[in-house]
Scaffold this motif. Structure first.
Motif, PDB file in Angstrom:
ATOM      1  N   THR A   7       0.856  -1.185   0.000  1.00  0.00           N
ATOM      2  CA  THR A   7       0.000   0.000   0.000  1.00  0.00           C
ATOM      3  C   THR A   7       0.890   1.233   0.000  1.00  0.00           C
ATOM      4  OG1 THR A   7      -1.739  -1.139   1.221  1.00  0.00           O
ATOM      5  CG2 THR A   7      -1.796   1.264   1.255  1.00  0.00           C
ATOM      6  N   ILE A   8       0.563   2.166  -0.880  1.00  0.00           N
ATOM      7  CA  ILE A   8       1.338   3.395  -0.988  1.00  0.00           C
ATOM      8  C   ILE A   8       0.411   4.565  -0.702  1.00  0.00           C
ATOM      9  CG2 ILE A   8       2.732   4.833  -2.515  1.00  0.00           C
ATOM     10  CD1 ILE A   8       3.494   2.209  -3.979  1.00  0.00           C
ATOM     11  N   ALA A   9       0.847   5.431   0.211  1.00  0.00           N
ATOM     12  CA  ALA A   9       0.066   6.606   0.604  1.00  0.00           C
ATOM     13  C   ALA A   9       0.978   7.823   0.534  1.00  0.00           C
ATOM     14  CB  ALA A   9      -0.480   6.428   2.020  1.00  0.00           C
ATOM     15  N   ALA A  10       0.384   8.993   0.320  1.00  0.00           N
ATOM     16  CA  ALA A  10       1.203  10.200   0.220  1.00  0.00           C
ATOM     17  C   ALA A  10       0.426  11.430   0.658  1.00  0.00           C
ATOM     18  CB  ALA A  10       1.675  10.385  -1.221  1.00  0.00           C
ATOM     19  N   ARG A  11       1.216  12.427   1.063  1.00  0.00           N
ATOM     20  CA  ARG A  11       0.631  13.739   1.331  1.00  0.00           C
ATOM     21  C   ARG A  11       1.639  14.799   0.938  1.00  0.00           C
ATOM     22  NH1 ARG A  11       2.395  16.198   6.136  1.00  0.00           N
ATOM     23  NH2 ARG A  11       3.427  14.675   7.461  1.00  0.00           N
ATOM     24  N   VAL A  12       1.129  15.953   0.587  1.00  0.00           N
ATOM     25  CA  VAL A  12       1.976  17.072   0.189  1.00  0.00           C
ATOM     26  C   VAL A  12       2.536  17.726   1.448  1.00  0.00           C
ATOM     27  CG1 VAL A  12       2.046  19.315  -0.967  1.00  0.00           C
ATOM     28  CG2 VAL A  12       0.667  17.454  -1.935  1.00  0.00           C
ATOM     29  N   VAL A  13       3.865  17.822   1.510  1.00  0.00           N
ATOM     30  CA  VAL A  13       4.510  18.454   2.657  1.00  0.00           C
ATOM     31  C   VAL A  13       5.096  19.813   2.299  1.00  0.00           C
ATOM     32  CG1 VAL A  13       4.974  16.285   3.875  1.00  0.00           C
ATOM     33  CG2 VAL A  13       6.693  17.197   2.287  1.00  0.00           C
ATOM     34  N   ARG A  14       5.078  20.130   1.017  1.00  0.00           N
ATOM     35  CA  ARG A  14       5.537  21.443   0.567  1.00  0.00           C
ATOM     36  C   ARG A  14       4.953  21.726  -0.804  1.00  0.00           C
ATOM     37  NH1 ARG A  14      11.745  23.584  -0.238  1.00  0.00           N
ATOM     38  NH2 ARG A  14      11.130  25.708  -0.722  1.00  0.00           N
ATOM     39  N   ALA A  15       4.508  22.954  -0.986  1.00  0.00           N
ATOM     40  CA  ALA A  15       4.034  23.412  -2.295  1.00  0.00           C
ATOM     41  C   ALA A  15       4.722  24.743  -2.565  1.00  0.00           C
ATOM     42  CB  ALA A  15       2.517  23.572  -2.299  1.00  0.00           C
ATOM     43  N   ASP A  16       5.395  24.831  -3.708  1.00  0.00           N
ATOM     44  CA  ASP A  16       6.103  26.060  -4.038  1.00  0.00           C
ATOM     45  C   ASP A  16       6.158  26.226  -5.550  1.00  0.00           C
ATOM     46  OD1 ASP A  16       8.032  24.229  -4.832  1.00  0.00           O
ATOM     47  OD2 ASP A  16       9.439  24.712  -3.243  1.00  0.00           O
ATOM     48  N   THR A  17       6.945  27.182  -5.979  1.00  0.00           N
ATOM     49  CA  THR A  17       7.108  27.438  -7.404  1.00  0.00           C
ATOM     50  C   THR A  17       8.591  27.470  -7.722  1.00  0.00           C
ATOM     51  OG1 THR A  17       5.084  28.742  -7.445  1.00  0.00           O
ATOM     52  CG2 THR A  17       6.599  29.069  -9.263  1.00  0.00           C
ATOM     53  N   GLU A  18       8.975  26.794  -8.774  1.00  0.00           N
ATOM     54  CA  GLU A  18      10.357  26.770  -9.252  1.00  0.00           C
ATOM     55  C   GLU A  18      10.340  27.181 -10.711  1.00  0.00           C
ATOM     56  OE1 GLU A  18      14.448  26.187  -9.428  1.00  0.00           O
ATOM     57  OE2 GLU A  18      13.200  26.118  -7.642  1.00  0.00           O
ATOM     58  N   ALA A  19      11.092  28.231 -11.038  1.00  0.00           N
ATOM     59  CA  ALA A  19      11.160  28.734 -12.419  1.00  0.00           C
ATOM     60  C   ALA A  19       9.775  29.013 -12.984  1.00  0.00           C
ATOM     61  CB  ALA A  19      11.939  27.759 -13.303  1.00  0.00           C
ATOM     62  N   GLY A  20       8.898  29.563 -12.142  1.00  0.00           N
ATOM     63  CA  GLY A  20       7.567  29.942 -12.592  1.00  0.00           C
ATOM     64  C   GLY A  20       6.579  28.791 -12.711  1.00  0.00           C
ATOM     65  N   ARG A  21       6.997  27.607 -12.311  1.00  0.00           N
ATOM     66  CA  ARG A  21       6.132  26.424 -12.433  1.00  0.00           C
ATOM     67  C   ARG A  21       5.843  25.850 -11.052  1.00  0.00           C
ATOM     68  NH1 ARG A  21       7.390  20.851 -15.699  1.00  0.00           N
ATOM     69  NH2 ARG A  21       5.282  20.074 -15.567  1.00  0.00           N
ATOM     70  N   PRO A  22       4.569  25.625 -10.733  1.00  0.00           N
ATOM     71  CA  PRO A  22       4.265  25.043  -9.419  1.00  0.00           C
ATOM     72  C   PRO A  22       4.828  23.637  -9.298  1.00  0.00           C
ATOM     73  CG  PRO A  22       2.262  25.276 -10.732  1.00  0.00           C
ATOM     74  CD  PRO A  22       3.374  25.858 -11.530  1.00  0.00           C
ATOM     75  N   ARG A  23       5.179  23.301  -8.064  1.00  0.00           N
ATOM     76  CA  ARG A  23       5.631  21.945  -7.792  1.00  0.00           C
ATOM     77  C   ARG A  23       5.199  21.570  -6.383  1.00  0.00           C
ATOM     78  NH1 ARG A  23      12.187  22.392  -6.898  1.00  0.00           N
ATOM     79  NH2 ARG A  23      12.035  23.676  -5.041  1.00  0.00           N
ATOM     80  N   ALA A  24       5.182  20.285  -6.151  1.00  0.00           N
ATOM     81  CA  ALA A  24       4.787  19.767  -4.843  1.00  0.00           C
ATOM     82  C   ALA A  24       5.818  18.749  -4.396  1.00  0.00           C
ATOM     83  CB  ALA A  24       3.418  19.108  -4.930  1.00  0.00           C
ATOM     84  N   THR A  25       6.093  18.758  -3.094  1.00  0.00           N
ATOM     85  CA  THR A  25       6.939  17.738  -2.491  1.00  0.00           C
ATOM     86  C   THR A  25       6.028  16.825  -1.696  1.00  0.00           C
ATOM     87  OG1 THR A  25       8.811  19.272  -2.354  1.00  0.00           O
ATOM     88  CG2 THR A  25       8.894  17.302  -0.949  1.00  0.00           C
ATOM     89  N   LEU A  26       6.084  15.545  -2.010  1.00  0.00           N
ATOM     90  CA  LEU A  26       5.221  14.564  -1.357  1.00  0.00           C
ATOM     91  C   LEU A  26       6.036  13.648  -0.453  1.00  0.00           C
ATOM     92  CD1 LEU A  26       3.824  15.287  -4.192  1.00  0.00           C
ATOM     93  CD2 LEU A  26       2.522  13.219  -3.787  1.00  0.00           C
ATOM     94  N   ARG A  27       5.516  13.396   0.718  1.00  0.00           N
ATOM     95  CA  ARG A  27       6.054  12.362   1.616  1.00  0.00           C
ATOM     96  C   ARG A  27       5.248  11.114   1.320  1.00  0.00           C
ATOM     97  NH1 ARG A  27       8.032  14.305   6.132  1.00  0.00           N
ATOM     98  NH2 ARG A  27       9.345  15.346   4.641  1.00  0.00           N
TER      99      ARG A  27
END
Length: 137
Positions: free
Chosen positions: A97-117
């Motif tokens: 079973t694989i589960a995830a949540r976003v631990v950071r949301a930011d923008t890099e070079a004008g593009r949104p990105r998310a860091t998931l644990r």
């Protein structure tokens, strides 16, 4: 930092992705395709000789499952980075079973990105690996 809404804001959780028991034929196929010839993945006696109860799933096969889950959760995303710490082996035949949540949301070079644990658990619910993915959105 951009003030635009992120498709995956901080705290977002994704539904558990359950992979049914990982069968020996899949482990053997992965071993052949990847060149991973470690016998603990495909040979009962070799696995037992080092104290395992039986053959175990390759860590990189598990990470392939994580990548599959990421692609389902964020089909518009591009995985920029994926790192993992393995804690316990996964027995061949065990569901994952694989589960995830976003631990950071930011923008890099004008593009949104998310860091998931990302948590990877075996069929008994034990955490077998912890991963982190940075996904461009």
């Amino acid at each position: 930092m951009s003030t635009e809404a992120h498709p995956a804001p901080f705290g977002t959780t994704y539904p558990d992705r359950v992979f049914p028991g990982i069968a020996m034929d899949r482990v053997r196929a992965y071993a052949a395709a990847s060149g991973d010839d470690n016998p603990i993945h495909v040979d009962e006696a070799a696995a037992r000789s080092i104290g395992l109860e039986g053959p175990i799933v390759q860590g990189m096969l598990l990470m392939g499952l994580v990548d599959t889950a990421l692609a389902e959760w964020l089909p518009q995303g591009t995985t920029v980075k994926l790192s993992t710490r393995f804690a316990l082996p996964v027995a061949v035949g065990s569901p994952v079973t694989i589960a995830a949540r976003v631990v950071r949301a930011d923008t890099e070079a004008g593009r949104p990105r998310a860091t998931l644990r990302i948590f990877v658990r075996d069929g008994g619910g034990k955490a077998v690996a912890l991963a982190e993915a940075v996904v461009g959105l």
